[in-house]
Design a protein around this motif. Structure first.
Motif, mmCIF file in Angstrom:
data_model
loop_
_atom_site.group_PDB
_atom_site.id
_atom_site.type_symbol
_atom_site.label_atom_id
_atom_site.label_comp_id
_atom_site.label_asym_id
_atom_site.label_seq_id
_atom_site.Cartn_x
_atom_site.Cartn_y
_atom_site.Cartn_z
ATOM 1 N N PHE A 169 5.984 -23.870 9.781
ATOM 2 C CA PHE A 169 5.410 -23.237 8.590
ATOM 3 C C PHE A 169 4.669 -21.957 8.967
ATOM 4 O O PHE A 169 4.822 -20.917 8.317
ATOM 5 C CB PHE A 169 4.467 -24.226 7.907
ATOM 6 N N VAL A 170 3.861 -22.038 10.026
ATOM 7 C CA VAL A 170 3.108 -20.861 10.481
ATOM 8 C C VAL A 170 4.065 -19.762 10.941
ATOM 9 O O VAL A 170 3.880 -18.582 10.630
ATOM 10 C CB VAL A 170 2.138 -21.247 11.609
ATOM 11 N N GLN A 171 5.090 -20.161 11.674
ATOM 12 C CA GLN A 171 6.059 -19.185 12.171
ATOM 13 C C GLN A 171 6.757 -18.471 11.025
ATOM 14 O O GLN A 171 7.045 -17.266 11.103
ATOM 15 C CB GLN A 171 7.083 -19.885 13.068
ATOM 16 N N GLU A 172 7.032 -19.215 9.940
ATOM 17 C CA GLU A 172 7.720 -18.616 8.795
ATOM 18 C C GLU A 172 6.816 -17.664 8.013
ATOM 19 O O GLU A 172 7.262 -16.604 7.574
ATOM 20 C CB GLU A 172 8.240 -19.720 7.860
ATOM 21 N N LEU A 173 5.545 -18.040 7.849
ATOM 22 C CA LEU A 173 4.654 -17.231 7.011
ATOM 23 C C LEU A 173 3.865 -16.188 7.790
ATOM 24 O O LEU A 173 3.214 -15.335 7.198
ATOM 25 C CB LEU A 173 3.692 -18.139 6.251
ATOM 26 N N GLN A 174 3.910 -16.246 9.098
ATOM 27 C CA GLN A 174 3.180 -15.268 9.906
ATOM 28 C C GLN A 174 3.603 -13.832 9.607
ATOM 29 O O GLN A 174 2.750 -12.952 9.454
ATOM 30 C CB GLN A 174 3.387 -15.591 11.391
ATOM 31 N N PRO A 175 4.903 -13.547 9.487
ATOM 32 C CA PRO A 175 5.310 -12.152 9.237
ATOM 33 C C PRO A 175 4.944 -11.637 7.850
ATOM 34 O O PRO A 175 5.030 -10.434 7.605
ATOM 35 C CB PRO A 175 6.840 -12.205 9.408
ATOM 36 N N VAL A 176 4.558 -12.543 6.933
ATOM 37 C CA VAL A 176 4.271 -12.114 5.563
ATOM 38 C C VAL A 176 3.138 -11.091 5.526
ATOM 39 O O VAL A 176 3.137 -10.163 4.710
ATOM 40 C CB VAL A 176 3.925 -13.339 4.684
ATOM 41 N N VAL A 177 2.170 -11.223 6.433
ATOM 42 C CA VAL A 177 1.008 -10.335 6.415
ATOM 43 C C VAL A 177 1.388 -8.892 6.740
ATOM 44 O O VAL A 177 0.628 -7.959 6.440
ATOM 45 C CB VAL A 177 -0.064 -10.847 7.414
ATOM 46 N N ALA A 178 2.557 -8.686 7.325
ATOM 47 C CA ALA A 178 2.993 -7.325 7.646
ATOM 48 C C ALA A 178 3.691 -6.641 6.469
ATOM 49 O O ALA A 178 3.975 -5.443 6.534
ATOM 50 C CB ALA A 178 3.943 -7.347 8.853
ATOM 51 N N LYS A 179 3.957 -7.378 5.407
ATOM 52 C CA LYS A 179 4.612 -6.789 4.240
ATOM 53 C C LYS A 179 3.656 -5.805 3.553
ATOM 54 O O LYS A 179 2.477 -6.119 3.337
ATOM 55 C CB LYS A 179 5.007 -7.881 3.250
#
Length: 289
Positions: A43-53
């Motif tokens: 879950f963390v791995q999937e949502l980690q990149p969201v903050v770069a959007k």
């Protein structure tokens, strides 16, 4: 008697084939949910990149500005004058490693809490509107000098908390049921569908026909599932409130849907292989006559 046995085999073959086709989307979604909802690291791995959007960073910057201004006790005129420089620094801050680290910590914490609640091992914190929320505590050292010049006491201790609502508390019972189903049956869904397909082919009087029908059914259902994922995005996002939650959820939806598209691609590839095997077998059979 032989006809009855043959008819029974054909019936069970057709039934298994139909179930293998109809249950394919359920199996794919269940497997995806069992991985994403029950494993914190995934879950963390999937949502980690969201903050770069960019849209997420904009939403976080708005949260930082609102959080800082609500934490200081200054006249309205001074707060209005401070808003522009605070927003400039906030825009830089949200792209920093500190915010990325704070985001990762918040995602890990909320998923660990989510699992505890889903398993009945803990309670969850709600916001002022009764919603389960993710709280991202963001240190703002770059804003300390600006706030000190404005006469804000203890400016270095200010760390705004950006709150991102996730689900209404009234929906927790439904979420718990979905979680239990995903955790118990999700990992086995693809295997069950594969076994049903094999039984359909093994029981069929014409295995090539059964193989072709199952493959075509899987192809159609895979395409339909992909279309549902694409079409459902906008209506689902309209139901999410407030704007910061909608922004984060929309970005997370895109990342999560990507994994489902991978599964759909695998299902389509298997269907194509089955069609090729059936066609090649038929061609060799005709050549051997």
């Amino acid at each position: 008697m032989a006809r009855q046995a043959s008819g029974g085999r054909s019936f069970f073959s057709a039934l298994c084939g139909l179930l293998a086709i109809v249950l394919l989307p359920v199996a794919l979604v269940g497997f995806w949910a069992s991985v994403l909802l029950t494993r914190t690291d995934v879950f963390v791995q999937e949502l980690q990149p969201v903050v770069a959007k960019p849209q997420v960073q904009q939403a976080l910057a708005d949260g930082i500005v609102n959080g800082v201004l609500s934490a200081v006790q200054l006249p309205p005129a001074i707060e209005k004058a401070l808003e522009a420089p605070i927003r400039t620094e906030a825009a830089k801050l949200v792209a920093s490693p500190q915010v990325a680290s704070a985001w990762t910590s918040a995602v890990r914490a909320v998923h660990s809490q989510f699992i505890a609640v889903m398993q009945g091992r803990g309670s969850t914190e709600l916001d002022d509107q009764g919603r389960v929320a993710m709280r991202v505590t963001i240190p703002v050292p770059a804003l300390t000098a600006i706030l000190q010049q404005a006469g804000v006491p203890n400016a270095g201790a200010i760390a705004p908390v950006v709150t991102i609502p996730l689900v209404k508390a009234t929906d927790l019972q439904t979420a718990q049921r979905a979680y239990r189903i995903a955790a118990s049956w999700g990992p086995w869904g693809p295997l069950v569908v594969a076994v049903l397909a094999l039984l359909s082919i093994a029981l069929a009087r014409r295995w090539r026909t059964a193989t072709t029908l199952v493959a075509l059914g899987w192809g159609v259902m895979s395409v339909l599932l992909a279309l549902v994922i694409m079409v459902a995005r906008e209506p689902l996002m309209r139901r999410v409130d407030p704007a910061v939650a909608r922004t984060v959820t929309d970005a997370a939806y895109g990342l999560a849907a990507r994994n489902l598209y991978y599964e759909i691609g695998i299902a389509l590839a298997v269907a194509v292989v089955m069609l090729l095997l059936s066609a090649l077998s038929l061609a060799f059979r005709r050549r051997g006559r």
